[in-house]
Every structure is written in C-alpha cells, then in structure tokens.
Design a protein around this motif. Structure first.
Motif, PDB file in Angstrom:
ATOM      1  N   HIS A   1      -3.677   5.421   3.336  1.00 40.17           N
ATOM      2  CA  HIS A   1      -3.300   4.082   3.804  1.00 40.17           C
ATOM      3  C   HIS A   1      -2.592   4.110   5.154  1.00 40.17           C
ATOM      4  CE1 HIS A   1      -4.686   3.052  -0.055  1.00 40.17           C
ATOM      5  NE2 HIS A   1      -3.569   3.246  -0.720  1.00 40.17           N
ATOM      6  N   TRP A   2      -2.481   5.287   5.748  1.00 39.02           N
ATOM      7  CA  TRP A   2      -1.979   5.394   7.110  1.00 39.02           C
ATOM      8  C   TRP A   2      -2.531   6.670   7.720  1.00 39.02           C
ATOM      9  CZ3 TRP A   2       1.525   9.106   9.203  1.00 39.02           C
ATOM     10  CH2 TRP A   2       2.013  10.041   8.278  1.00 39.02           C
TER      11      TRP A   2
ATOM     12  N   ASP B   1     -10.150   5.096   4.046  1.00 46.71           N
ATOM     13  CA  ASP B   1      -9.205   6.091   4.542  1.00 46.71           C
ATOM     14  C   ASP B   1      -8.914   5.792   6.008  1.00 46.71           C
ATOM     15  OD1 ASP B   1      -7.978   8.416   5.612  1.00 46.71           O
ATOM     16  OD2 ASP B   1      -8.889   9.648   4.048  1.00 46.71           O
ATOM     17  N   ALA B   2      -7.652   5.563   6.321  1.00 41.21           N
ATOM     18  CA  ALA B   2      -7.283   5.188   7.688  1.00 41.21           C
ATOM     19  C   ALA B   2      -7.703   6.242   8.704  1.00 41.21           C
ATOM     20  CB  ALA B   2      -5.776   4.936   7.767  1.00 41.21           C
TER      21      ALA B   2
ATOM     22  N   PHE C   1       0.818  -1.211   0.000  1.00 36.23           N
ATOM     23  CA  PHE C   1       0.000   0.000   0.000  1.00 36.23           C
ATOM     24  C   PHE C   1       0.852   1.261   0.000  1.00 36.23           C
ATOM     25  CE2 PHE C   1      -2.920  -3.078   1.973  1.00 36.23           C
ATOM     26  CZ  PHE C   1      -4.053  -2.865   1.203  1.00 36.23           C
ATOM     27  N   LEU C   2       1.934   1.257   0.760  1.00 31.35           N
ATOM     28  CA  LEU C   2       2.694   2.475   0.992  1.00 31.35           C
ATOM     29  C   LEU C   2       4.052   2.496   0.323  1.00 31.35           C
ATOM     30  CD1 LEU C   2       1.829   2.847   4.779  1.00 31.35           C
ATOM     31  CD2 LEU C   2       1.140   4.409   2.970  1.00 31.35           C
ATOM     32  N   THR C   3       4.563   1.331  -0.077  1.00 28.45           N
ATOM     33  CA  THR C   3       5.909   1.270  -0.622  1.00 28.45           C
ATOM     34  C   THR C   3       6.045   0.170  -1.655  1.00 28.45           C
ATOM     35  OG1 THR C   3       6.654  -0.303   1.076  1.00 28.45           O
ATOM     36  CG2 THR C   3       6.973   2.055   1.551  1.00 28.45           C
ATOM     37  N   CYS C   4       7.161   0.229  -2.364  1.00 25.50           N
ATOM     38  CA  CYS C   4       7.701  -0.892  -3.116  1.00 25.50           C
ATOM     39  C   CYS C   4       9.019  -1.254  -2.449  1.00 25.50           C
ATOM     40  CB  CYS C   4       7.934  -0.513  -4.573  1.00 25.50           C
ATOM     41  SG  CYS C   4       8.732  -1.809  -5.560  1.00 25.50           S
TER      42      CYS C   4
END
Length: 316
Positions: free
Chosen positions: A214-215, A187-188, A71-74
């Motif tokens: 996502h956070w 939405d977190a 969700f937040l990174t690769c």
C-alpha cells in the motif's frame, strides 16, 4: 467460533457489499516464538483496528474515540488529562527498513520472543514503539500530541502496545477483503519503474521493497537524497475542510499540495472503500522530495501523469 463453512458463506455474501472482515484464531499458549508472518498471514489485508483494545487506555485514565481503519494504519483520538493525543497502529514492515537506526531508548523483552523497542526522543511531540516479532516483522505504534510531555505520549503508546499483544495472543486479528478495482489490490511498487522515476527526478532512485503493497518509495537512502513515495489512504469527505480536487492530471481529478521547499504532493480520489459507505474515499498520493530545489511540484505532477493511467479504473 464459527465453523469454516459458515465463515466462507458469510464472506461470499458480504463480498457483494465490498470490504469484509474475517477474524483469526487464538494463537497457542506459551508454545514457542511468535512469527509476524504466521500471526498476520496476508500482511496486505490486515485490519489494524482489530488490533486496538481500549481497555489498557482506560486503565491509564484515557478516553478513546472511534477507531478509524485505513490501508496502512488504524487511527484513534485519545483524550488524556493533559490534552489530546493521536494514536496510530500499523505500518507492518521488516524491522531493518522501518526502525530508526541508533535512536532506540529502551528495549523490553516479552514472552515468546517478542520485544518492544521504544523511540521516545526521535522527534518532539512523538513517541514511537515497535512490537518486534521473532522473524523480524514489526508493527509500529505511535502517539503524537502537540505540546504533550514525552511521558504522556509514551504512556499512551505503551498501553496501546499491551492491547495489541493481548489481541494477537487471543486471536482477534481480522483481515479486510478489498472491492474490485480498490487500490488495495494494486501493489504500489508496480506503478512505476526505477528508471522511469529516475528520468523524471533527475537522479538515481532505487526502490524500497516494503512488506505491504500500500506504499512504495524510490530513493531517499540518505536524508539529503531525492525521493519519491506513493501511498494509499482513506478520507471521509464529510470531514470539515475536506479538500477540493479541482485540478486534472493524467485524466483524473487531482490536487497539488506544496508541503515545504523541495517537497510536494499530488493527490487523487479513487473509489469508495466500501459500497455501504460512500463517504470514505480511497486516496492515492505521490510525494516528491527534492532537497535544494525550491519547488518540487512540477516533478510531482509529472510523476502523477505517469502513474495515474496505470491505476484501476473508476466508475464513470
């Protein structure tokens, strides 16, 4: 490049299988400032692995493993002559919220009002670089490696930034479409109100407002202030040592993870990220950081009890 009609038809077919990827178009040549919101469109659905390019890493004699999207990174495992490095690309946000105040080591100007800000002495074993766009949106590229020299880590992060920039200019950005009931559709910050968090934590907890949903974080404006964070992630359950979710909190499987004095996380598995891969599971985590409190886990559990019933339903 496929026509718009073909793209729409493919998307309609693949949506039945879960998460799909849609590719962008090349950004025009030297035609003015590049704005992050124009480049990335829907920031919540950017596939960060579409930004990764292995060629610049090969040019510095580094070998790369598979790129793993979340969700937040690769995340990419990188093998260098001096040992392993973990590379992450992601965390699109407003520069005001995400960069380290006062710790910048270098600023490198690039065409079209892009710049790269380097933070290579912020924390041992890390090198952070931020690709900053003309509208204040930035992308974090980080390299970490235990015992690795700062020069090695920053060489890896710098090569990754070069690849990201090439992929952006040539229109290789891709987006994800999340499954029904995916965490990615929630939405977190909508999962808890500031007054609810403050009542559980016992201190004021103003929410941060990240650009992506996502956070979310409440409190923590100062390093010694209590804070709460919700974060979405993916986990491959085939990974050796995968955790067992043998607790029950808020009507869901969960596990409680003490991280340090005054710091605790509660995690719960959700659904498979795609229907085609049942092993990559969405995970929601809630973190409680309470400086001066020996055990933050009771507070983390209460937060999970508040938040879990508000999540999208999972199949029974």
């Amino acid at each position: 490049m496929p026509t718009r009609l073909v793209v729409v038809l493919l998307a309609a077919l693949l949506l039945l299988a879960g998460c799909i990827r849609v590719q962008g178009t090349p950004m025009p040549g030297e035609a003015g400032p590049l704005r992050g919101r124009a480049v990335f469109g829907d920031l919540n659905t950017v596939d960060y692995c579409s930004l990764f390019q292995p060629a610049p890493l090969r040019a510095i004699n580094a070998r790369t493993g598979p790129a793993e999207s979340s969700f937040l990174t690769c995340t990419v495992d990188v093998a260098t002559a001096s040992g392993p490095v973990v590379l992450t690309i992601g965390y699109l946000d407003d520069a005001e919220h995400s960069q380290f105040a006062g710790n910048v080591n270098e600023v490198r100007a690039l065409p079209r009002e892009l710049s790269v800000r380097s933070y290579d002495t912020y924390e041992p074993g890390w090198c952070f670089k931020y690709l900053l766009f003309s509208d204040g949106v930035n992308l974090e590229v980080a390299a970490r490696g235990e015992g690795q020299a700062r020069e090695t880590l920053c060489l890896v992060a710098g090569a990754a930034v070069d690849g990201v920039r090439q992929n952006i200019v040539t229109g290789k950005v891709e987006w994800l479409t999340f499954r029904q009931n995916s965490l990615g559709r929630t939405d977190a910050c909508s999962l808890a109100r500031a007054d609810e968090v403050a009542a559980i934590v016992g201190a004021a907890a103003a929410p941060w407002q990240p650009l992506i949903g996502h956070w979310c974080q409440w409190g923590g404006a100062q390093a010694d202030a209590p804070s709460v964070k919700i974060e979405y992630a993916l986990h491959d359950v085939r990974t050796p040592g995968s955790p067992a979710y043998d607790d029950a909190i808020g009507g869901r499987q969960a596990r409680v993870v003490p991280l340090a004095a005054g710091y605790c996380a509660v995690e719960s598995p959700h659904i498979a990220f795609t229907e085609n891969d049942p092993y990559a599971i969405e995970i929601i985590s809630v973190y409680a950081y309470l400086p001066g409190v020996p055990d933050a886990c009771p507070v983390a559990r209460r937060l999970a009890e508040l938040i879990w019933p508000r999540l999208p339903p999972t199949p029974r």
